[in-house]
Design an enzyme around this catalytic site. Structure first.
Site, PDB file in Angstrom:
ATOM      1  N   ASP A  35       1.290  -0.887   0.055  1.00 56.22           N
ATOM      2  CA  ASP A  35       0.213   0.129   0.192  1.00 56.22           C
ATOM      3  C   ASP A  35       0.815   1.224  -0.035  1.00 56.22           C
ATOM      4  OD1 ASP A  35       1.092  -0.281   2.627  1.00 56.22           O
ATOM      5  OD2 ASP A  35      -0.864  -0.130   3.481  1.00 56.22           O
ATOM      6  N   HIS A 228      22.579   0.473 -18.426  1.00 56.66           N
ATOM      7  CA  HIS A 228      21.523   0.707 -16.969  1.00 56.66           C
ATOM      8  C   HIS A 228      22.162   0.390 -16.367  1.00 56.66           C
ATOM      9  CE1 HIS A 228      18.290   1.207 -21.244  1.00 56.66           C
ATOM     10  NE2 HIS A 228      18.945   2.679 -20.913  1.00 56.66           N
ATOM     11  N   ASP A 245      25.069  10.101 -14.852  1.00 59.59           N
ATOM     12  CA  ASP A 245      24.474  10.288 -15.665  1.00 59.59           C
ATOM     13  C   ASP A 245      23.486  10.862 -14.465  1.00 59.59           C
ATOM     14  OD1 ASP A 245      22.471  10.681 -17.770  1.00 59.59           O
ATOM     15  OD2 ASP A 245      22.637   8.722 -18.663  1.00 59.59           O
ATOM     16  N   ASP A 256      19.290  16.250 -18.625  1.00 60.58           N
ATOM     17  CA  ASP A 256      19.581  14.356 -18.887  1.00 60.58           C
ATOM     18  C   ASP A 256      20.872  15.128 -19.356  1.00 60.58           C
ATOM     19  OD1 ASP A 256      20.717  12.140 -19.319  1.00 60.58           O
ATOM     20  OD2 ASP A 256      19.071  12.203 -21.006  1.00 60.58           O
ATOM     21  N   HIS A 335      24.438   2.621 -28.544  1.00 60.14           N
ATOM     22  CA  HIS A 335      23.122   3.261 -28.315  1.00 60.14           C
ATOM     23  C   HIS A 335      23.551   4.671 -29.502  1.00 60.14           C
ATOM     24  CE1 HIS A 335      25.497   6.512 -26.689  1.00 60.14           C
ATOM     25  NE2 HIS A 335      26.031   5.539 -25.101  1.00 60.14           N
ATOM     26  N   HIS A 339      18.211  11.979 -28.199  1.00 61.40           N
ATOM     27  CA  HIS A 339      16.661  11.678 -28.090  1.00 61.40           C
ATOM     28  C   HIS A 339      16.229  13.051 -27.708  1.00 61.40           C
ATOM     29  CE1 HIS A 339      17.751  11.734 -23.523  1.00 61.40           C
ATOM     30  NE2 HIS A 339      17.849  11.084 -24.111  1.00 61.40           N
ATOM     31  N   HIS A 346      13.417  11.036 -22.351  1.00 58.04           N
ATOM     32  CA  HIS A 346      13.093  11.007 -23.590  1.00 58.04           C
ATOM     33  C   HIS A 346      11.531  10.941 -24.223  1.00 58.04           C
ATOM     34  CE1 HIS A 346      15.474   7.009 -22.556  1.00 58.04           C
ATOM     35  NE2 HIS A 346      16.719   7.871 -22.226  1.00 58.04           N
ATOM     36  N   GLU A 370      25.003  12.513 -27.072  1.00 59.48           N
ATOM     37  CA  GLU A 370      25.367  11.867 -26.137  1.00 59.48           C
ATOM     38  C   GLU A 370      26.675  10.744 -26.695  1.00 59.48           C
ATOM     39  OE1 GLU A 370      22.818   9.287 -23.889  1.00 59.48           O
ATOM     40  OE2 GLU A 370      21.236  10.964 -24.652  1.00 59.48           O
ATOM     41  N   TYR A 374      32.425   1.874 -24.030  1.00 61.53           N
ATOM     42  CA  TYR A 374      32.381   1.359 -23.135  1.00 61.53           C
ATOM     43  C   TYR A 374      33.195  -0.023 -23.594  1.00 61.53           C
ATOM     44  CZ  TYR A 374      28.670   4.659 -23.379  1.00 61.53           C
ATOM     45  OH  TYR A 374      27.658   5.655 -23.072  1.00 61.53           O
ATOM     46  N   ARG A 392      30.912   8.395 -21.051  1.00 63.66           N
ATOM     47  CA  ARG A 392      29.873   8.666 -22.094  1.00 63.66           C
ATOM     48  C   ARG A 392      29.847  10.507 -21.567  1.00 63.66           C
ATOM     49  NH1 ARG A 392      25.943   6.186 -21.059  1.00 63.66           N
ATOM     50  NH2 ARG A 392      25.008   6.820 -19.506  1.00 63.66           N
ATOM     51  N   GLU A 394      27.551  14.050 -22.041  1.00 68.61           N
ATOM     52  CA  GLU A 394      26.181  14.375 -22.422  1.00 68.61           C
ATOM     53  C   GLU A 394      25.531  15.772 -22.447  1.00 68.61           C
ATOM     54  OE1 GLU A 394      22.923  11.890 -20.915  1.00 68.61           O
ATOM     55  OE2 GLU A 394      21.895  12.759 -22.396  1.00 68.61           O
TER      56      GLU A 394
HETATM   57  N1  GLY Z   1      19.637   9.646 -18.650  1.00 69.72           N
HETATM   58  C1  GLY Z   1      18.438   8.847 -19.581  1.00 69.72           C
HETATM   59  C2  GLY Z   1      19.928   8.900 -20.648  1.00 69.72           C
HETATM   60  O1  GLY Z   1      20.675   9.693 -21.259  1.00 69.72           O
HETATM   61  O2  GLY Z   1      19.351   8.625 -21.804  1.00 69.72           O
HETATM   62 MN    MN Z   2      20.301  11.005 -22.783  1.00 74.06          MN
HETATM   63 MN    MN Z   3      21.410  11.123 -19.320  1.00 76.59          MN
END
Ligand code: GLY
Ligand code: MN
Ligand code: MN
Length: 423
Positions: A35, A228, A245, A256, A335, A339, A346, A370, A374, A392, A394
């Site tokens: 709950d 992720h 991130d 982001d 990737h 976006h 997103h 971004e 890796y 990364r 971004e």
């Molecule tokens: N933080 C999510 C992305 O970079 O798409």
């Molecule tokens: Mn992003």
């Molecule tokens: Mn991000």
């Protein structure tokens, strides 16, 4: 602001066919376990068109022979419920504040829908609505011939940000900047990734950002190679890099940002080589951004540049053209280049138009850039010095008439800037 929401509703109405009814529900509380619930977050499309922040509410649009009506349904004021769950605006106040034609109570929705649907030809609703709500919407839709997706129109509108939206994204980014700079400063004094996460999120909340825009990634060393990674429960190891991130949400607008920083405050030579390669790609892709460019061109260019960079550093071996054709670089850059971003990190805006053609960049759109690399710690095909490093970088970019504006300009990014802050 209420006027901006009204203008958006008017634009949406102008896009609907004649003899239509459109229905858009608010978000719901989501159960975390048993709950307990997650904090409430309004449905982004509903917020975009209403600015109304309560659950159990609904917007109805009617369009008949060019005459239009917008009706807002809100939860009834109820002293007992309000004692437990907080005050509701109620019908009377909502009518005063929101520039809609009518306001009714939410429990009257079904009765009203029944009459609204008579003689309508088209019904618009969100196609990703859960089945219980779809059933509710369709229950009285017997005479309706055409079911259409309302999201498509709203999300198309959301592609182009207004000045007030850009200002909110900028505000979110100014808070996120402080959080990342603090992280650079104090990483070496902390022991665990989650400690660093809490310091970042403290800055978000302390500065009025209701929430993070997505679960923060604070990944030290090889953890950065899990795209992720959100457990954030490992030790910060001196000599390794941390991929962070993290971005706050301010008044419903996202930021982001990814930065990759050394725990110790100083990059090793190998880390610097990899980092500067990714950074040069990021800067070149940002430079390409202007109206009429395709996102797929940015993707293609980032793959070409990263593939070349990987060859130069000995991560990929062989002929550039052959490696590119085989997409060998995908192993280390799996990737997308970026976006849409806005009310959602997103942003649920289309990448293709109704004919399936790619949407070209246009002034007012906001997109992340971004690129990353890796390299797993056990990848023996790569020079040893690069193994176990994930990077990364971004930023959040606004397309402008003359090109672009980096909305996250000023968040430390070069090796020199990062090392100086950490001193
Ligand atoms: N933080 C999510 C992305 O970079 O798409
Ligand atoms: Mn992003
Ligand atoms: Mn991000």
């Amino acid at each position: 602001m209420e006027l901006e929401y009204k203008n958006r509703r008017d634009i949406l109405l102008s896009k609907l066919h004649d003899n239509s009814l459109a229905i858009l529900f608010s978000g719901d509380y989501k159960t975390r376990s048993n709950d307990t619930e997650y904090p409430f977050r309004q449905n982004s499309n509903f917020y975009y068109l209403s600015g109304f922040m309560e659950d159990n509410s609904c917007l109805v649009f009617l369009k008949k022979e060019q005459k239009t009506e917008v009706i807002l349904f809100v939860e009834k004021k109820d002293k007992t419920k309000e004692l437990w769950s907080g005050k509701r605006l109620g019908k009377k106040e909502a009518k005063k504040r929101f520039l809609v034609d009518k306001v009714y109570e939410y429990h009257d929705l079904e009765m009203k829908l029944q009459s609204y649907m008579i003689m309508q030809e088209n019904l618009y609703y969100s196609f990703n609505l859960e089945t219980s709500k779809v059933d509710r919407v369709k229950k009285y839709a017997k005479g309706i011939n055409t079911l259409l997706n309302l999201n498509y129109h709203v999300e198309n509108m959301r592609l182009l940000k207004s000045q007030s939206e850009i200002d909110l994204i900028k505000k979110a980014l100014s808070i996120t900047k402080n959080a990342h700079h603090k992280a650079i400063k104090i990483a070496k004094t902390l022991q665990y990734e989650y400690e660093l996460q809490s310091e970042i999120e403290y800055v978000f909340k302390k500065n009025g950002a209701y929430s993070d825009a997505y679960t923060s990634i604070v990944a030290c060393g090889n953890s950065a190679n899990t795209l992720h990674y959100i457990s954030n429960d490992k030790k910060l190891v001196d000599g390794e890099l941390i991929l962070i991130d993290a971005g706050c949400e301010y008044k419903y607008y996202a930021s982001d940002i990814t930065r990759t920083i050394p725990v110790s405050g100083k990059f090793s030579d190998a880390q610097k080589e990899l980092y500067e390669m990714v950074l040069s790609v990021e800067l070149k892709i940002i430079e390409m951004i202007k109206p009429k460019i395709k996102r797929s061109s940015l993707q293609k260019k980032s793959e070409e540049l990263l593939c070349k960079g990987m060859i130069k550093l000995g991560i990929l071996k062989g002929d550039y053209k052959k490696l590119l054709k085989k997409k060998a670089h995908k192993k280390y850059y799996p990737h997308g280049i970026g976006h849409w971003m806005g009310l959602d990190v997103h942003d649920e805006c289309p990448y293709k138009d109704e004919n399936g053609k790619e949407i070209l960049l246009q002034a007012g759109m906001v997109m992340t850039i971004e690129p990353g690399i890796y390299i797993d710690e056990n990848d023996t095909t790569v020079p040893k010095k690069y193994r176990g490093i994930g990077i990364r970088i971004e930023d959040d970019i606004l397309v402008t008439l003359s090109g672009h504006e980096n909305l996250s300009q000023g968040i430390a990014k070069s090796v020199k800037e990062i090392e100086e802050i950490s001193l």
